[in-house]
Design an enzyme around this catalytic site. Structure first.
Site, short mmCIF file in Angstrom:
data_model
loop_
_atom_site.label_atom_id
_atom_site.label_comp_id
_atom_site.label_asym_id
_atom_site.label_seq_id
_atom_site.Cartn_x
_atom_site.Cartn_y
_atom_site.Cartn_z
N HIS A 140 0.83 -1.20 0.00
CA HIS A 140 0.00 0.00 0.00
C HIS A 140 0.86 1.24 0.00
CE1 HIS A 140 0.60 -1.36 4.16
NE2 HIS A 140 0.60 -0.08 4.51
N HIS A 191 0.75 5.22 1.11
CA HIS A 191 0.05 6.22 1.92
C HIS A 191 0.10 7.56 1.20
CE1 HIS A 191 0.22 3.93 5.84
NE2 HIS A 191 1.25 3.37 5.26
#
Ligand code: 5GP
Length: 140
Positions: free
Chosen positions: A103, A105
């Site tokens: 992922h 951010h």
């Protein structure tokens, strides 16, 4: 060797088992509000493939993820009137990773406002829903 363990919260989100406030979705990517945001409007961008972190993701998937991240980042800056953005990616526990599905951010930044500690606050659903809606509008 496959280091991906599908028993993680983002895999559950991708399987539709856990609800999220979606910001963006296409065939390869999902972006949604972080539930314990380190800044107001903290968004996570994830690929829809099995990838643990930056160490195992296929280069073409990573390239596509970053193209989407840039597009979403521009929309977040506009929608939430941020002064700037921090883009972060943690790999492995020693690197600060806590969820083992790749992922990115996106952290909207405001002059003079520091990042909060992880899990310092948990905003209500109505605030996250409103932020997600304004980002979706900026992407439209
Ligand atoms: P990491 O430390 O692995 O880079 O970041 C994991 C992020 O996932 C953290 O910012 C954390 O707040 C976020 N997170 C953990 N569980 C959930 C969840 O169930 N839903 C959402 N939307 N975000 C989560």
């Amino acid at each position: 060797m496959d280091t991906y363990d599908s028993n993680n919260i983002f895999a559950e989100i991708l399987r539709g088992e856990v609800p999220v406030h979606k910001v963006y979705e296409d065939g390869a990517t999902l972006a949604f509000m972080d539930t314990t945001p380190r800044t107001d409007g903290h968004v996570l961008v994830i690929p829809k493939v099995r990838a643990r972190n930056i160490l195992d993701v296929a280069p073409d998937i990573l390239a596509d993820l970053m193209i989407k991240t840039q597009r979403i980042a521009v929309a977040i800056k506009t929608a939430l009137k941020a002064d700037g953005l921090s883009i972060q990616q943690y790999s492995e526990s020693a690197g600060g990773q806590t969820v083992f599905h790749l992922h990115i951010h996106i952290l909207p930044r405001y002059r003079g406002v520091p990042l909060r500690s992880p899990a310092e606050i948990m905003p209500g659903n109505s605030l996250l829903a409103a932020q997600a809606e304004s980002i979706r509008k900026a992407l439209a």
